[in-house]
Design a protein around this motif. Structure first.
Motif, PDB file in Angstrom:
ATOM      1  N   GLY A 218      42.858  24.689  53.756  1.00 32.42           N
ATOM      2  CA  GLY A 218      43.675  25.576  52.941  1.00 32.42           C
ATOM      3  C   GLY A 218      42.898  26.463  51.993  1.00 32.42           C
ATOM      4  N   GLY A 219      41.567  26.323  51.974  1.00 36.36           N
ATOM      5  CA  GLY A 219      40.755  27.123  51.062  1.00 36.36           C
ATOM      6  C   GLY A 219      40.014  28.237  51.774  1.00 36.36           C
ATOM      7  N   ILE A 220      39.515  29.179  50.986  1.00 38.14           N
ATOM      8  CA  ILE A 220      38.712  30.283  51.504  1.00 38.14           C
ATOM      9  C   ILE A 220      37.551  30.503  50.538  1.00 38.14           C
ATOM     10  CG2 ILE A 220      38.639  32.768  51.957  1.00 38.14           C
ATOM     11  CD1 ILE A 220      41.458  32.671  52.910  1.00 38.14           C
ATOM     12  N   SER A 221      36.347  30.577  51.077  1.00 38.12           N
ATOM     13  CA  SER A 221      35.185  30.778  50.211  1.00 38.12           C
ATOM     14  C   SER A 221      35.141  32.185  49.640  1.00 38.12           C
ATOM     15  CB  SER A 221      33.896  30.495  50.992  1.00 38.12           C
ATOM     16  OG  SER A 221      33.804  31.355  52.131  1.00 38.12           O
ATOM     17  N   CYS A 222      35.586  33.169  50.436  1.00 43.23           N
ATOM     18  CA  CYS A 222      35.532  34.550  49.955  1.00 43.23           C
ATOM     19  C   CYS A 222      36.436  35.445  50.797  1.00 43.23           C
ATOM     20  CB  CYS A 222      34.090  35.075  50.020  1.00 43.23           C
ATOM     21  SG  CYS A 222      33.921  36.816  49.527  1.00 43.23           S
ATOM     22  N   LEU A 223      37.384  36.108  50.152  1.00 42.31           N
ATOM     23  CA  LEU A 223      38.164  37.159  50.796  1.00 42.31           C
ATOM     24  C   LEU A 223      37.359  38.447  50.696  1.00 42.31           C
ATOM     25  CD1 LEU A 223      41.802  36.573  49.505  1.00 42.31           C
ATOM     26  CD2 LEU A 223      40.923  36.126  51.803  1.00 42.31           C
ATOM     27  N   SER A 224      37.075  39.050  51.816  1.00 37.25           N
ATOM     28  CA  SER A 224      36.217  40.234  51.826  1.00 37.25           C
ATOM     29  C   SER A 224      36.756  41.342  50.931  1.00 37.25           C
ATOM     30  CB  SER A 224      36.068  40.762  53.253  1.00 37.25           C
ATOM     31  OG  SER A 224      35.381  41.991  53.262  1.00 37.25           O
ATOM     32  N   GLY A 225      35.860  41.927  50.147  1.00 37.90           N
ATOM     33  CA  GLY A 225      36.230  43.025  49.263  1.00 37.90           C
ATOM     34  C   GLY A 225      36.515  44.320  49.984  1.00 37.90           C
ATOM     35  N   ARG A 226      36.341  44.336  51.307  1.00 40.70           N
ATOM     36  CA  ARG A 226      36.650  45.569  52.045  1.00 40.70           C
ATOM     37  C   ARG A 226      38.124  45.926  51.919  1.00 40.70           C
ATOM     38  NH1 ARG A 226      32.845  42.969  54.862  1.00 40.70           N
ATOM     39  NH2 ARG A 226      30.923  44.119  55.256  1.00 40.70           N
ATOM     40  N   THR A 227      38.977  44.920  51.974  1.00 41.24           N
ATOM     41  CA  THR A 227      40.404  45.093  51.690  1.00 41.24           C
ATOM     42  C   THR A 227      41.004  43.729  51.414  1.00 41.24           C
ATOM     43  OG1 THR A 227      40.743  47.112  53.028  1.00 41.24           O
ATOM     44  CG2 THR A 227      42.664  45.756  52.622  1.00 41.24           C
ATOM     45  N   ALA A 228      41.580  43.561  50.242  1.00 41.79           N
ATOM     46  CA  ALA A 228      42.268  42.322  49.893  1.00 41.79           C
ATOM     47  C   ALA A 228      43.353  42.644  48.881  1.00 41.79           C
ATOM     48  CB  ALA A 228      41.292  41.288  49.326  1.00 41.79           C
ATOM     49  N   ALA A 229      44.474  41.931  48.989  1.00 38.94           N
ATOM     50  CA  ALA A 229      45.630  42.168  48.123  1.00 38.94           C
ATOM     51  C   ALA A 229      45.824  40.996  47.171  1.00 38.94           C
ATOM     52  CB  ALA A 229      46.884  42.372  48.966  1.00 38.94           C
ATOM     53  N   TYR A 230      46.306  41.292  45.961  1.00 40.91           N
ATOM     54  CA  TYR A 230      46.483  40.273  44.926  1.00 40.91           C
ATOM     55  C   TYR A 230      47.738  40.573  44.105  1.00 40.91           C
ATOM     56  CZ  TYR A 230      41.437  39.958  45.822  1.00 40.91           C
ATOM     57  OH  TYR A 230      40.207  39.871  46.423  1.00 40.91           O
ATOM     58  N   HIS A 231      48.297  39.521  43.510  1.00 46.18           N
ATOM     59  CA  HIS A 231      49.275  39.737  42.455  1.00 46.18           C
ATOM     60  C   HIS A 231      48.539  40.442  41.311  1.00 46.18           C
ATOM     61  CE1 HIS A 231      52.974  37.802  43.671  1.00 46.18           C
ATOM     62  NE2 HIS A 231      52.311  36.735  44.092  1.00 46.18           N
ATOM     63  N   ALA A 232      49.027  41.578  40.893  1.00 49.87           N
ATOM     64  CA  ALA A 232      48.310  42.385  39.905  1.00 49.87           C
ATOM     65  C   ALA A 232      48.089  41.624  38.600  1.00 49.87           C
ATOM     66  CB  ALA A 232      49.075  43.680  39.640  1.00 49.87           C
ATOM     67  N   ARG A 233      49.068  40.866  38.174  1.00 49.84           N
ATOM     68  CA  ARG A 233      48.960  40.206  36.871  1.00 49.84           C
ATOM     69  C   ARG A 233      47.796  39.222  36.815  1.00 49.84           C
ATOM     70  NH1 ARG A 233      53.217  37.676  39.494  1.00 49.84           N
ATOM     71  NH2 ARG A 233      53.146  35.384  39.575  1.00 49.84           N
ATOM     72  N   LEU A 234      47.394  38.695  37.967  1.00 48.87           N
ATOM     73  CA  LEU A 234      46.292  37.737  37.982  1.00 48.87           C
ATOM     74  C   LEU A 234      44.954  38.404  37.682  1.00 48.87           C
ATOM     75  CD1 LEU A 234      47.236  35.635  41.153  1.00 48.87           C
ATOM     76  CD2 LEU A 234      47.870  35.245  38.764  1.00 48.87           C
ATOM     77  N   LEU A 235      44.829  39.683  38.044  1.00 42.56           N
ATOM     78  CA  LEU A 235      43.572  40.400  37.820  1.00 42.56           C
ATOM     79  C   LEU A 235      43.617  41.302  36.597  1.00 42.56           C
ATOM     80  CD1 LEU A 235      42.506  41.457  41.433  1.00 42.56           C
ATOM     81  CD2 LEU A 235      42.309  39.250  40.275  1.00 42.56           C
ATOM     82  N   GLN A 236      44.777  41.408  35.975  1.00 40.13           N
ATOM     83  CA  GLN A 236      44.887  42.221  34.762  1.00 40.13           C
ATOM     84  C   GLN A 236      44.868  41.366  33.504  1.00 40.13           C
ATOM     85  OE1 GLN A 236      48.492  44.244  35.989  1.00 40.13           O
ATOM     86  NE2 GLN A 236      47.378  46.135  36.413  1.00 40.13           N
ATOM     87  N   ASP A 237      44.780  40.077  33.693  1.00 39.49           N
ATOM     88  CA  ASP A 237      44.691  39.144  32.581  1.00 39.49           C
ATOM     89  C   ASP A 237      43.393  39.370  31.808  1.00 39.49           C
ATOM     90  OD1 ASP A 237      45.521  36.428  31.302  1.00 39.49           O
ATOM     91  OD2 ASP A 237      43.450  36.120  31.949  1.00 39.49           O
ATOM     92  N   GLY A 238      43.466  39.343  30.505  1.00 47.19           N
ATOM     93  CA  GLY A 238      42.295  39.605  29.671  1.00 47.19           C
ATOM     94  C   GLY A 238      41.145  38.645  29.925  1.00 47.19           C
ATOM     95  N   ASP A 239      41.460  37.380  30.162  1.00 44.49           N
ATOM     96  CA  ASP A 239      40.416  36.394  30.434  1.00 44.49           C
ATOM     97  C   ASP A 239      39.672  36.734  31.715  1.00 44.49           C
ATOM     98  OD1 ASP A 239      41.042  34.986  28.166  1.00 44.49           O
ATOM     99  OD2 ASP A 239      42.281  33.497  29.197  1.00 44.49           O
ATOM    100  N   PHE A 240      40.427  37.190  32.729  1.00 44.94           N
ATOM    101  CA  PHE A 240      39.779  37.558  33.986  1.00 44.94           C
ATOM    102  C   PHE A 240      38.858  38.755  33.787  1.00 44.94           C
ATOM    103  CE2 PHE A 240      39.583  40.520  37.520  1.00 44.94           C
ATOM    104  CZ  PHE A 240      38.931  39.745  38.467  1.00 44.94           C
ATOM    105  N   ILE A 241      39.339  39.800  33.157  1.00 48.74           N
ATOM    106  CA  ILE A 241      38.536  41.012  32.964  1.00 48.74           C
ATOM    107  C   ILE A 241      37.244  40.687  32.211  1.00 48.74           C
ATOM    108  CG2 ILE A 241      38.443  43.270  31.856  1.00 48.74           C
ATOM    109  CD1 ILE A 241      40.215  43.291  34.288  1.00 48.74           C
ATOM    110  N   GLU A 242      37.356  39.862  31.180  1.00 42.95           N
ATOM    111  CA  GLU A 242      36.179  39.495  30.384  1.00 42.95           C
ATOM    112  C   GLU A 242      35.169  38.716  31.220  1.00 42.95           C
ATOM    113  OE1 GLU A 242      35.021  37.001  26.304  1.00 42.95           O
ATOM    114  OE2 GLU A 242      37.122  37.226  26.914  1.00 42.95           O
ATOM    115  N   ALA A 243      35.658  37.730  31.985  1.00 43.33           N
ATOM    116  CA  ALA A 243      34.752  36.920  32.796  1.00 43.33           C
ATOM    117  C   ALA A 243      34.163  37.732  33.946  1.00 43.33           C
ATOM    118  CB  ALA A 243      35.501  35.704  33.346  1.00 43.33           C
ATOM    119  N   PHE A 244      34.971  38.577  34.542  1.00 37.04           N
ATOM    120  CA  PHE A 244      34.554  39.366  35.702  1.00 37.04           C
ATOM    121  C   PHE A 244      33.454  40.355  35.348  1.00 37.04           C
ATOM    122  CE2 PHE A 244      35.595  42.993  38.683  1.00 37.04           C
ATOM    123  CZ  PHE A 244      35.167  42.369  39.838  1.00 37.04           C
TER     124      PHE A 244
END
Length: 283
Positions: free
Chosen positions: A180-206
């Motif tokens: 059920g896991g994935i080591s890496c979804l290729s950055g060539r094209t991948a979709a996400y719930h926007a709120r998960l990547l717009q979270d301040g903690d994510f932006i800071e860590a990223f």
């Protein structure tokens, strides 16, 4: 040989996720973020047309200040009326900084991160969004193929690139089916719930990710995002319908070997860092 055969076996048993009869989501809820520095005009404009054919809410191109005027003129001349295409710039090149800037301007419920040299089929977004009908899914990836050469004979570099993409997809598909896991979804094209990547903690860590506390990381963005999503209890899945496949270009020269070395170096560094600091993704 046993590993290769088992990988092939399990990867081919991963079933595609069907389109729902009454979809909960549509392409007008998708913001697309594309960091770009490329001046390969022909491929970029052809790729842009395939993205626009999917009718996303917006396409956010993020380049650098030095490249901004050129990109604005190119897109305006090609599209005439820019419509849902936005162009932004950051002072200094850096893929993670460019992605973060685009994420902070995205208005959609979903965000698709993509490279500037990928070509989509006209039904890619509906097939990616179908995976989010499962409310536990936070990220969706697709399969990549190498763009066919205009010549009648394919070069050895084209063959190696296509083999590498196929091999990689088999590996991640097999692991996704088994545990059920994935080591890496290729950055060539991948979709996400926007709120998960717009979270301040994510932006800071990223954007503040360091290697050995000394060197700011800019590569490995897709590995970081995949692990961040899964570490927070969301599932990452693959859409295996051919309609969700993307097509990308590859170096038709020995430059492919250098690209392959960089990919391997980034992967090893990312995996070692994660193993050495398991707390990284749980902050």
């Amino acid at each position: 040989m046993a590993r290769l055969l088992s990988t092939q076996f399990f990867s081919h048993r991963l079933k595609p996720i069907p389109l729902p009869r009454n979809p909960s989501y549509h392409s007008g809820q998708v913001s697309m973020v594309v960091p770009t520095l490329s001046r390969n005009t022909t491929d970029f404009l052809a790729a842009l047309d395939t993205w626009r054919a999917n009718n996303p809410l917006e396409i956010i191109l993020v380049t650098t200040d030095a490249n901004l005027q050129w990109l604005e003129a190119l897109v305006h001349h090609h599209v005439k009326k820019n419509g849902n295409v936005q162009i932004h710039a950051v002072p200094k090149a850096g893929k993670r900084r460019q992605i973060a800037f685009g994420l902070q301007h995205a208005k959609g419920d979903f965000v698709v991160l993509a490279d500037a040299d990928v070509f989509w089929g006209p039904q890619l977004l509906p097939h990616l969004l179908a995976c989010f009908e499962d409310k536990t899914v936070g990220a969706v990836g697709s399969r990549a193929r190498v763009q066919s050469s205009a010549s009648s004979t394919q070069s050895v570099w084209h063959f190696l690139a296509d083999f590498r993409f196929a091999q990689r997809f088999c590996h991640v598909a097999a692991t996704n089916l088994v545990d059920g896991g994935i080591s890496c979804l290729s950055g060539r094209t991948a979709a996400y719930h926007a709120r998960l990547l717009q979270d301040g903690d994510f932006i800071e860590a990223f954007t503040g990710d360091d290697w050995r506390g000394k060197h700011r990381l800019d590569s490995g963005d897709d590995t970081f995002i995949t692990r961040w999503i899964q570490a927070r209890g969301w599932k990452a899945v693959l859409q295996t319908y051919p309609a969700a496949d993307i097509v990308t270009s590859a170096f038709e020269s020995p430059k492919f070997l250098g690209q392959r070395i960089r990919w391997s170096r980034n992967a090893i560094r990312s995996f070692l860092r994660y193993l050495c600091d398991w707390r990284l993704m749980s902050r």
